[in-house]
Motif scaffolding. Structure first.
Motif, PDB file in Angstrom:
ATOM      1  N   PRO A 162     -37.285 -28.766  11.453  1.00  0.00           N
ATOM      2  CA  PRO A 162     -36.469 -29.851  10.910  1.00  0.00           C
ATOM      3  C   PRO A 162     -37.015 -30.475   9.624  1.00  0.00           C
ATOM      4  O   PRO A 162     -36.239 -30.815   8.725  1.00  0.00           O
ATOM      5  N   GLY A 163     -38.333 -30.600   9.503  1.00  0.00           N
ATOM      6  CA  GLY A 163     -38.898 -31.165   8.288  1.00  0.00           C
ATOM      7  C   GLY A 163     -38.673 -30.271   7.087  1.00  0.00           C
ATOM      8  O   GLY A 163     -38.328 -30.744   5.990  1.00  0.00           O
ATOM      9  N   GLU A 164     -38.872 -28.968   7.270  1.00  0.00           N
ATOM     10  CA  GLU A 164     -38.636 -28.023   6.175  1.00  0.00           C
ATOM     11  C   GLU A 164     -37.155 -27.963   5.815  1.00  0.00           C
ATOM     12  O   GLU A 164     -36.800 -27.866   4.631  1.00  0.00           O
ATOM     13  N   MET A 165     -36.294 -28.045   6.832  1.00  0.00           N
ATOM     14  CA  MET A 165     -34.863 -28.040   6.568  1.00  0.00           C
ATOM     15  C   MET A 165     -34.460 -29.284   5.785  1.00  0.00           C
ATOM     16  O   MET A 165     -33.585 -29.230   4.909  1.00  0.00           O
ATOM     17  N   SER A 166     -35.089 -30.398   6.083  1.00  0.00           N
ATOM     18  CA  SER A 166     -34.813 -31.627   5.345  1.00  0.00           C
ATOM     19  C   SER A 166     -35.204 -31.481   3.880  1.00  0.00           C
ATOM     20  O   SER A 166     -34.477 -31.917   2.979  1.00  0.00           O
ATOM     21  N   ARG A 167     -36.351 -30.849   3.628  1.00  0.00           N
ATOM     22  CA  ARG A 167     -36.767 -30.645   2.239  1.00  0.00           C
ATOM     23  C   ARG A 167     -35.845 -29.674   1.512  1.00  0.00           C
ATOM     24  O   ARG A 167     -35.619 -29.801   0.309  1.00  0.00           O
ATOM     25  N   LEU A 168     -35.298 -28.703   2.228  1.00  0.00           N
ATOM     26  CA  LEU A 168     -34.397 -27.744   1.609  1.00  0.00           C
ATOM     27  C   LEU A 168     -33.034 -28.346   1.285  1.00  0.00           C
ATOM     28  O   LEU A 168     -32.420 -28.002   0.267  1.00  0.00           O
ATOM     29  N   THR A 169     -32.537 -29.232   2.156  1.00  0.00           N
ATOM     30  CA  THR A 169     -31.147 -29.693   2.048  1.00  0.00           C
ATOM     31  C   THR A 169     -30.980 -31.187   1.797  1.00  0.00           C
ATOM     32  O   THR A 169     -29.897 -31.624   1.426  1.00  0.00           O
ATOM     33  N   GLY A 170     -32.025 -31.969   2.060  1.00  0.00           N
ATOM     34  CA  GLY A 170     -31.907 -33.419   1.953  1.00  0.00           C
ATOM     35  C   GLY A 170     -31.360 -34.081   3.201  1.00  0.00           C
ATOM     36  O   GLY A 170     -31.293 -35.312   3.265  1.00  0.00           O
ATOM     37  N   PRO A 172     -31.677 -35.508   6.835  1.00  0.00           N
ATOM     38  CA  PRO A 172     -32.824 -35.962   7.633  1.00  0.00           C
ATOM     39  C   PRO A 172     -33.082 -35.097   8.859  1.00  0.00           C
ATOM     40  O   PRO A 172     -32.155 -34.541   9.462  1.00  0.00           O
ATOM     41  N   ALA A 173     -34.346 -34.997   9.223  1.00  0.00           N
ATOM     42  CA  ALA A 173     -34.726 -34.200  10.390  1.00  0.00           C
ATOM     43  C   ALA A 173     -34.068 -34.713  11.666  1.00  0.00           C
ATOM     44  O   ALA A 173     -33.840 -33.941  12.605  1.00  0.00           O
ATOM     45  N   SER A 174     -33.766 -35.995  11.717  1.00  0.00           N
ATOM     46  CA  SER A 174     -33.152 -36.591  12.910  1.00  0.00           C
ATOM     47  C   SER A 174     -31.677 -36.224  13.069  1.00  0.00           C
ATOM     48  O   SER A 174     -31.107 -36.389  14.149  1.00  0.00           O
ATOM     49  N   ASP A 175     -31.049 -35.719  12.008  1.00  0.00           N
ATOM     50  CA  ASP A 175     -29.619 -35.389  12.034  1.00  0.00           C
ATOM     51  C   ASP A 175     -29.455 -33.895  12.287  1.00  0.00           C
ATOM     52  O   ASP A 175     -29.232 -33.107  11.363  1.00  0.00           O
ATOM     53  N   VAL A 176     -29.544 -33.502  13.552  1.00  0.00           N
ATOM     54  CA  VAL A 176     -29.489 -32.087  13.901  1.00  0.00           C
ATOM     55  C   VAL A 176     -28.142 -31.484  13.515  1.00  0.00           C
ATOM     56  O   VAL A 176     -28.074 -30.404  12.902  1.00  0.00           O
ATOM     57  N   ASP A 177     -27.053 -32.169  13.856  1.00  0.00           N
ATOM     58  CA  ASP A 177     -25.725 -31.646  13.535  1.00  0.00           C
ATOM     59  C   ASP A 177     -25.558 -31.494  12.025  1.00  0.00           C
ATOM     60  O   ASP A 177     -24.985 -30.502  11.555  1.00  0.00           O
ATOM     61  N   GLY A 178     -26.067 -32.466  11.282  1.00  0.00           N
ATOM     62  CA  GLY A 178     -25.974 -32.400   9.830  1.00  0.00           C
ATOM     63  C   GLY A 178     -26.767 -31.236   9.270  1.00  0.00           C
ATOM     64  O   GLY A 178     -26.336 -30.573   8.316  1.00  0.00           O
ATOM     65  N   GLN A 179     -27.928 -30.972   9.852  1.00  0.00           N
ATOM     66  CA  GLN A 179     -28.726 -29.841   9.381  1.00  0.00           C
ATOM     67  C   GLN A 179     -28.035 -28.515   9.686  1.00  0.00           C
ATOM     68  O   GLN A 179     -28.076 -27.589   8.866  1.00  0.00           O
ATOM     69  N   ARG A 181     -24.798 -28.051   9.879  1.00  0.00           N
ATOM     70  CA  ARG A 181     -23.692 -27.938   8.915  1.00  0.00           C
ATOM     71  C   ARG A 181     -24.220 -27.522   7.541  1.00  0.00           C
ATOM     72  O   ARG A 181     -23.634 -26.667   6.864  1.00  0.00           O
ATOM     73  N   ALA A 182     -25.340 -28.131   7.138  1.00  0.00           N
ATOM     74  CA  ALA A 182     -25.931 -27.775   5.849  1.00  0.00           C
ATOM     75  C   ALA A 182     -26.381 -26.315   5.838  1.00  0.00           C
ATOM     76  O   ALA A 182     -26.248 -25.613   4.822  1.00  0.00           O
ATOM     77  N   ALA A 183     -26.895 -25.848   6.970  1.00  0.00           N
ATOM     78  CA  ALA A 183     -27.291 -24.444   7.074  1.00  0.00           C
ATOM     79  C   ALA A 183     -26.079 -23.536   6.903  1.00  0.00           C
ATOM     80  O   ALA A 183     -26.160 -22.484   6.255  1.00  0.00           O
ATOM     81  N   GLY A 184     -24.956 -23.939   7.475  1.00  0.00           N
ATOM     82  CA  GLY A 184     -23.734 -23.156   7.322  1.00  0.00           C
ATOM     83  C   GLY A 184     -23.291 -23.069   5.873  1.00  0.00           C
ATOM     84  O   GLY A 184     -22.866 -22.008   5.400  1.00  0.00           O
ATOM     85  N   GLU A 185     -23.399 -24.173   5.150  1.00  0.00           N
ATOM     86  CA  GLU A 185     -23.021 -24.176   3.734  1.00  0.00           C
ATOM     87  C   GLU A 185     -23.940 -23.280   2.916  1.00  0.00           C
ATOM     88  O   GLU A 185     -23.486 -22.517   2.052  1.00  0.00           O
ATOM     89  N   LEU A 186     -25.254 -23.363   3.204  1.00  0.00           N
ATOM     90  CA  LEU A 186     -26.213 -22.512   2.492  1.00  0.00           C
ATOM     91  C   LEU A 186     -25.978 -21.041   2.813  1.00  0.00           C
ATOM     92  O   LEU A 186     -26.026 -20.178   1.934  1.00  0.00           O
ATOM     93  N   SER A 187     -25.744 -20.740   4.080  1.00  0.00           N
ATOM     94  CA  SER A 187     -25.520 -19.370   4.490  1.00  0.00           C
ATOM     95  C   SER A 187     -24.293 -18.786   3.798  1.00  0.00           C
ATOM     96  O   SER A 187     -24.317 -17.641   3.321  1.00  0.00           O
TER      97      SER A 187
END
Length: 293
Positions: A162-170, A172-179, A181-187
């Protein structure tokens, strides 16, 4: 807990070249264990030949972790990869079936050159973890489409916590659903597979270049795996599966499943509080047959 995908069974006529030549790149003085765990995990997941490319100052330390590991010493400075390490490594890339990069490597200039070089080559599948991801975020490489993969390019898999994902996308590590979704956009934009590690772990990607982005939620694993080095083990597992011929989407899904399955078995045999990444990587060797049909 059914597997999302399986490897074909092994035949009596198979040999070590059949099961993939895998290279793990990383490590530094004080963090030799990270790349060693990744490398041993690749061996225990079934790779035929595994090499660790490390700063030459830690080569003997890494070699001492496992007799079956081959080691490659690269130029070092202050215990880390030096600026010319990539020049020493690049000629070996084409002979590999898969590469994992990042554990314990730091984000200094030598690491930046290695990550950049591996991303620019398009023939060999690559897993990027830990400091390789931190290099990407610190260099701002996700702001454009320079990392986008074409239809004929080899797979790229990101494995951020989660911390690395936060640095990649902005996000927060606490927002699992948001991460996720952001992963889907990057993918979708880059054509990479992203493993969003956590409880549970989500894999975001697509099985082929013309298929839609999907999300797989892993069903294995437990809190005992929240300990140093378990993520490094996953890097080696996924690199091994890529080297054995799975696409990025399948290697990531089966990789997180078998990683979590090993964690479940290890925790039941050791204890939830006392289990370490060493127990996890040792257990991989006991359950590796569960990956096959």
């Amino acid at each position: 807990m059914s597997r999302p995908v399986t490897l074909p069974p092994r035949n009596a006529s198979d040999h070590k070249g059949t099961f993939g030549r895998v290279l793990l790149v990383g490590g530094s003085r004080g963090m030799a264990g990270s790349i060693s765990l990744s490398s041993i995990a690749a061996l225990h997941t079934g790779s035929g030949l595994v090499s660790s490319a490390v700063p030459d100052v830690v080569l003997e330390t890494v070699a001492g972790f496992h007799a079956a590991l081959m080691t490659i010493g690269l130029p070092a400075e202050d215990g880390r990869f030096s600026g010319d390490a990539w020049e020493s490594l690049c000629g070996r890339v084409s002979s590999q079936d898969a590469i994992g990069v990042g554990p314990g490597m730091t984000t200094e200039s030598g690491s930046v050159a290695i990550v950049e070089g591996l991303l620019k080559q398009r023939q060999t599948p690559v897993v990027l973890d830990a400091d390789a991801l931190n290099v990407i975020s610190s260099q701002g490489w996700l702001e454009g489409d320079e990392l986008a993969r074409g239809t004929d390019d080899a797979a790229v898999v990101f494995t951020p916590h989660p911390g690395e994902m936060s640095r990649l996308t902005g996000v927060p590590a606490s927002d699992v659903d948001g991460q996720v979704r952001a992963a889907g956009e990057l993918s979708k934009r880059l054509g990479v597979t992203i493993v969003v590690k956590g409880g549970p772990t989500h894999v975001v990607g697509r099985g082929s270049n013309d298929s839609p982005v999907q999300t797989y939620v892993n069903t294995t694993g437990n809190p005992a795996m929240a300990t140093a080095g378990c993520g490094d083990v996953l890097t080696g597992v996924i690199a091994s599966l890529l080297g054995q011929g799975l696409c990025g989407w399948d290697a990531a899904r089966l990789g997180v499943w078998i990683h979590g399955r090993a964690g479940d078995v290890a925790a039941s045999r050791i204890s939830s509080a006392g289990m370490t990444a060493v127990h996890l990587v040792e257990t991989l060797a006991l359950i590796a047959d569960e990956m096959s049909e």
